[in-house]
Scaffold this motif. Structure first.
Motif, short mmCIF file in Angstrom:
data_model
loop_
_atom_site.label_atom_id
_atom_site.label_comp_id
_atom_site.label_asym_id
_atom_site.label_seq_id
_atom_site.Cartn_x
_atom_site.Cartn_y
_atom_site.Cartn_z
N LEU A 121 0.86 -1.25 0.22
CA LEU A 121 0.10 0.10 0.13
C LEU A 121 0.98 1.30 -0.01
N VAL A 122 0.59 2.19 -0.86
CA VAL A 122 1.34 3.36 -0.94
C VAL A 122 0.19 4.61 -0.79
N LEU A 123 0.37 5.39 0.17
CA LEU A 123 -0.42 6.55 0.68
C LEU A 123 0.29 7.86 0.11
N LEU A 124 -0.11 8.55 -0.68
CA LEU A 124 0.48 9.87 -0.98
C LEU A 124 -0.55 10.98 -0.30
N GLU A 125 0.21 11.72 0.60
CA GLU A 125 -0.69 12.94 0.99
C GLU A 125 -2.28 12.37 1.67
N GLY A 126 -2.05 11.09 2.43
CA GLY A 126 -2.97 10.61 2.91
C GLY A 126 -3.51 11.10 4.48
N PHE A 127 -3.50 12.10 4.71
CA PHE A 127 -3.50 12.34 6.30
C PHE A 127 -4.97 12.37 6.47
N GLY A 128 -5.92 12.46 5.87
CA GLY A 128 -7.09 12.58 6.34
C GLY A 128 -7.44 14.00 6.42
N THR A 209 -21.80 14.46 7.05
CA THR A 209 -21.50 13.62 7.85
C THR A 209 -20.14 14.03 8.51
N LEU A 210 -20.12 14.09 9.59
CA LEU A 210 -18.78 14.54 10.45
C LEU A 210 -17.56 13.33 10.07
N TYR A 211 -16.49 14.04 10.03
CA TYR A 211 -15.15 13.14 9.77
C TYR A 211 -14.69 12.55 11.26
N ARG A 212 -14.94 11.33 11.40
CA ARG A 212 -14.70 10.74 12.89
C ARG A 212 -13.33 10.11 12.55
N VAL A 213 -12.19 10.71 13.06
CA VAL A 213 -10.88 10.05 12.97
C VAL A 213 -10.65 8.71 13.62
N GLU A 214 -10.96 8.87 14.75
CA GLU A 214 -11.03 7.42 15.59
C GLU A 214 -11.34 6.37 14.79
N GLU A 215 -12.38 6.39 14.03
CA GLU A 215 -12.83 5.28 13.13
C GLU A 215 -11.80 5.00 11.97
N ILE A 216 -11.53 5.96 11.53
CA ILE A 216 -10.47 5.87 10.33
C ILE A 216 -9.01 4.98 11.00
N MET A 217 -8.64 5.52 12.14
CA MET A 217 -7.60 4.91 12.72
C MET A 217 -7.80 3.43 13.25
N ALA A 218 -9.06 3.23 13.51
CA ALA A 218 -9.46 1.88 13.85
C ALA A 218 -9.34 0.90 12.55
N CYS A 219 -9.75 1.43 11.49
CA CYS A 219 -9.24 0.75 10.31
C CYS A 219 -7.90 0.53 9.92
N TRP A 220 -7.36 1.67 10.03
CA TRP A 220 -5.83 1.48 9.81
C TRP A 220 -5.15 0.70 10.64
N ARG A 221 -5.63 0.28 12.01
CA ARG A 221 -5.08 -0.68 12.88
C ARG A 221 -5.10 -2.16 12.18
N GLU A 222 -6.08 -2.18 11.44
CA GLU A 222 -6.33 -3.46 11.00
C GLU A 222 -5.31 -3.79 9.34
N ILE A 223 -4.74 -2.94 9.03
CA ILE A 223 -3.81 -3.14 7.82
C ILE A 223 -2.82 -4.11 8.14
N THR A 224 -2.68 -5.29 7.32
CA THR A 224 -1.48 -5.98 7.59
C THR A 224 -0.61 -5.94 6.43
N ALA A 225 -0.71 -5.18 5.24
CA ALA A 225 0.20 -5.05 4.30
C ALA A 225 1.27 -3.83 4.86
N SER A 226 2.59 -3.94 4.06
CA SER A 226 3.65 -2.76 4.36
C SER A 226 2.73 -1.85 3.65
N VAL A 227 3.29 -0.53 4.37
CA VAL A 227 2.86 0.65 3.94
C VAL A 227 3.79 1.62 3.64
#
Length: 290
Positions: A121-128, A209-227
């Motif tokens: 996974l390659v994330l370019l400027e993916g701050f949220g 819809t509000l941007y709920r960053v804690e939910e985003i980070m919960a998804c990121w914690r499940e990433i198994t690929a190298s980033v």
């Protein structure tokens, strides 16, 4: 420039435009563009790649040559569209996935939701986006309702050259040749001869819809690929998170939720890092994917 070819496939009842570079038998690399952008935005990055890749880049719904969506634009729809595209082109094998800005946000969430589908996974400027508070909701909903009564539009330009000048105003690092090329994909002439952006004006509506960053980070914690996490040294997005020290602390807090991450800071580049330093970026990406 390396030649690209277009294909149209049906994705969730929309005609989706898919841009391809490279030979069908080469290793696949999927690229996801950002908000108010198009797949052709990756042309200079593709040109700088040294290996033979089959690059597959969709125009998101409501952008470029993909159909507009009558129901509006919600982040879950982008996730579902991405899954359909990946299922079409790589139903069995995990994929190498790259996203920029909005595309990086979608790619990062998807990689946590479907970790088995992502090889690298390659994330370019993916701050949220900056975090929101529940108290922000009433005003956001009210703004959205007001805008529905008076929908936003998109500016028209007299010529392709004027579009190119607008792009260079947004990004002074963009040279004349690249600006004219991008203008020819970012906009197109209408029946009156004016050049209009290839984007649904509904994209400019406030998201209720509000941007709920804690939910985003919960998804990121499940990433198994190298980033590979890529930031531009002169990113225009970072100040949205506050003064430099506060912004850096918040961005680092978010990155810390990704288990296996390599961070690359690209000098002399802004948010459109794939335009500003394509050779540097291509070298880093190919080393990472190797």
């Amino acid at each position: 420039m390396k030649p690209s070819r277009s294909e149209f496939i049906t994705v969730r009842n929309l005609q989706y435009h898919i841009r391809h570079w490279g030979s069908d038998g080469a290793p696949k690399l999927f690229m996801l563009h950002g908000w108010m952008d198009v797949s052709a935005s990756f042309q200079f990055l593709v040109d700088a790649l040294q290996r033979d890749w089959h690059v597959i880049a969709p125009d998101w719904r409501g952008f470029g040559r993909t159909d507009f969506a009558e129901t509006g634009y919600w982040h879950p729809d982008y996730l579902a569209d991405l899954e359909a595209v990946l299922q079409h082109y790589s139903p069995q094998q995990p994929v190498n996935l790259l996203g920029h800005s909005l595309g990086a946000n979608i790619a990062g969430i998807y990689a946590g939701v479907r970790p088995q589908r992502i090889a690298r996974l390659v994330l370019l400027e993916g701050f949220g986006m900056p975090a929101t508070r529940p108290d922000d909701a009433p005003k956001r909903y009210a703004t959205w309702l007001d805008e529905l009564q008076n929908p936003p539009g998109l500016r028209a330009y007299a010529s392709q050259a004027d579009v190119a000048m607008r792009l260079q105003k947004n990004n002074p690092r963009l040279n004349d040749v690249h600006a004219v090329f991008l203008a020819g994909h970012w906009a197109a002439p209408d029946c009156s001869g004016n050049w209009v952006l290839q984007a649904d004006p509904q994209h400019r509506l406030t998201n209720p819809t509000l941007y709920r960053v804690e939910e985003i980070m919960a998804c990121w914690r499940e990433i198994t690929a190298s980033v590979l996490w890529v930031e531009a040294k002169n990113s225009e997005l970072v100040p949205r998170f506050g003064p430099p020290e506060i912004a850096r602390t918040e961005i680092d807090r978010r990155i810390a939720h990704i288990a296996d991450v390599t961070i690359l800071m690209v000098d002399d580049a802004g948010h459109m890092v794939q335009h500003d330093q394509p050779e540097t970026l291509a070298c880093a990406i190919e080393n990472f994917l190797a």
